[in-house]
Write a protein that holds these residues in place. Structure first.
Motif, PDB file in Angstrom:
ATOM      1  N   PHE A 128       0.699   5.650  -7.478  1.00 29.43           N
ATOM      2  CA  PHE A 128      -0.177   5.600  -6.141  1.00 29.43           C
ATOM      3  C   PHE A 128      -0.049   6.864  -5.485  1.00 29.43           C
ATOM      4  O   PHE A 128       0.937   7.536  -5.500  1.00 29.43           O
ATOM      5  CB  PHE A 128       0.524   4.387  -5.410  1.00 29.43           C
ATOM      6  N   ASP A 146      -2.978   1.871  -2.308  1.00 29.61           N
ATOM      7  CA  ASP A 146      -1.890   2.640  -1.814  1.00 29.61           C
ATOM      8  C   ASP A 146      -0.509   2.112  -2.323  1.00 29.61           C
ATOM      9  O   ASP A 146       0.449   2.787  -2.251  1.00 29.61           O
ATOM     10  CB  ASP A 146      -1.804   2.673  -0.425  1.00 29.61           C
ATOM     11  N   GLY A 147      -0.568   0.969  -2.929  1.00 29.48           N
ATOM     12  CA  GLY A 147       0.673   0.368  -3.241  1.00 29.48           C
ATOM     13  C   GLY A 147       0.019  -1.280  -3.918  1.00 29.48           C
ATOM     14  O   GLY A 147      -0.908  -1.708  -3.748  1.00 29.48           O
ATOM     15  N   ALA A 344       6.724  -1.114  -3.405  1.00 27.66           N
ATOM     16  CA  ALA A 344       5.777  -0.730  -4.826  1.00 27.66           C
ATOM     17  C   ALA A 344       4.712   0.236  -4.312  1.00 27.66           C
ATOM     18  O   ALA A 344       3.867   0.267  -4.915  1.00 27.66           O
ATOM     19  CB  ALA A 344       5.171  -2.050  -5.221  1.00 27.66           C
ATOM     20  N   ALA A 345       4.962   1.013  -3.243  1.00 29.95           N
ATOM     21  CA  ALA A 345       3.868   2.108  -3.004  1.00 29.95           C
ATOM     22  C   ALA A 345       4.562   3.310  -3.441  1.00 29.95           C
ATOM     23  O   ALA A 345       5.608   3.408  -4.065  1.00 29.95           O
ATOM     24  CB  ALA A 345       3.785   2.156  -1.618  1.00 29.95           C
TER      25      ALA A 345
END
Ligand code: ATP
Ligand code: MG
Ligand code: FE
Length: 345
Positions: A128, A146-147, A344-345
């Motif tokens: 990402f 972005d994520g 998670a980004a």
């Protein structure tokens, strides 16, 4: 964390086991194409009934293959939308029943997020942020990612999806459903110089698409080629080639424009049409010129499958997201409504 994933949104029953440490352990797919082919498209009621028949046997199959017992499974993910409501309800009902019986959490996953994250199943996967081109039977979208769960829609088709255009053009050429792979095969024998089809909306600014004009153009060309009611095999191949080149050309132009607009160098392509080898090759070439990179899933994971649902579900279940009592399947479900996954980004 070991997750069982179920995909039943349309005409493919997909089941997979994904482990957040060990990766994909097993996956199985049953395609209903033979059931729907005589109708020239998917018949929703027949689709639901067949998911009822196939899902449990496929679950047993992947569990046997991976040597996994119910006690090993930590959670279940199923496709909650978008898709055919009856087909979605079959997956949701089975997933929730099993989760209740096994005492594990369950989560409804967004089908297009599944497609979008499918390239993450590959050894070489993107980082990402990136721009995603989602090209499937029901969607043509450019999304800034972005994520996980951080999606911004940049543009989409104002009418037919790219896959739908492939399917309709195939029908005009007398090819079976789903038409994408048949057009691609026929196009290989076509002369690229014979016809030049328009690239819709490329001269207008913006990142939206339109494929319905291309469909009309294809139909008119087929009619112009008809002699005594018949269109020759070479004419059909030349039309298939011109059609495919126009779709691929349009997608490539818009992808480059999206990367430029967002100032990014990574493109991810997913969904059934991303299996198209011409599209893969042309995108790779066009982006290489700008030091940008394109990632796509293995061909089996471009079209619908259980692995992408198990993967997307695993990321969200790991973050503690679960269904609540009022979770419902969502035949329509904008991806921007999804909650982000922290970290998670
Ligand atoms: P959605 O994901 O939008 O709900 P869907 O699940 O029906 O729709 P997919 O299974 O992702 O769509 O993709 C199916 C589509 O991909 C069909 O329209 C099919 O014609 C197209 N397709 C598959 N292989 C190819 C190919 N090689 N070239 C072009 N199109 C292809
Ligand atoms: Mg399908
Ligand atoms: Fe799909």
């Amino acid at each position: 964390m070991l997750i069982l994933g179920l995909e039943t949104s349309c005409d493919e029953t997909g089941v997979a086991l994904y482990d957040t440490d060990r990766g994909l352990l097993a996956h199985a797919l049953f395609s209903q194409i033979d059931i729907h082919v005589e109708y020239g498209g998917v018949v929703p009621e027949l689709a639901s009934r067949d998911h009822v028949r196939k899902t449990l046997p496929l679950i047993e199959e992947v569990m046997t293959e991976a040597g996994v017992s119910p006690a090993d499974i930590d959670g279940i993910a199923y496709t909650a939308g978008p898709g055919l409501v009856g087909a979605l309800m079959v997956g949701a009902t089975l997933a929730r029943s099993l989760a209740w019986g096994w005492g594990v959490p369950v989560l409804g996953v967004h089908h297009m997020e599944g497609h979008l994250l499918a390239p993450m199943l590959e050894e070489e996967h993107p980082e990402f942020p990136f721009v995603a081109l989602l090209v499937s039977g029901g969607h043509t979208q450019l999304v800034r990612v972005d994520g996980i769960g951080q999606y911004k829609l940049l543009g989409e088709s104002l009418d037919d999806a790219a896959g739908e255009a492939f399917d309709k053009a195939a029908k005009m050429l007398g090819l079976p459903y789903p038409g994408g792979p048949h057009i691609a095969r026929l196009a290989e024998k076509g002369n690229p110089e014979r016809f030049h089809f328009p690239r819709p909306m490329v001269n207008r600014p913006g990142l939206d698409f339109s494929f319905s004009g291309l469909k009309t153009y294809t139909l008119n060309t087929v009619e112009d080629c008809r002699v005594d009611g018949e269109v020759s095999q070479q004419d059909k191949a030349d039309i298939a080639r011109a059609f495919e080149d126009a779709v691929v050309g349009t997608l490539v132009i818009k992808c480059r424009r999206a990367l430029q607009q967002e100032g990014l160098k990574t493109l991810v392509m997913a969904g059934g049409v991303s299996a198209n080898s011409n599209l893969r090759a042309e995108l790779k070439m066009a982006l290489a010129k700008e030091q940008a990179q394109v990632f796509y899933p293995a061909p089996v994971f471009c079209t619908d499958n259980g692995a992408m649902i198990a993967y997307a579900g695993a990321q969200r279940l790991k973050a503690g997201q679960v269904d609540t009592e009022d979770t419902r399947v969502r035949p329509r479900w904008p991806m921007e409504e999804l909650p982000p996954v922290a970290g998670a980004a």
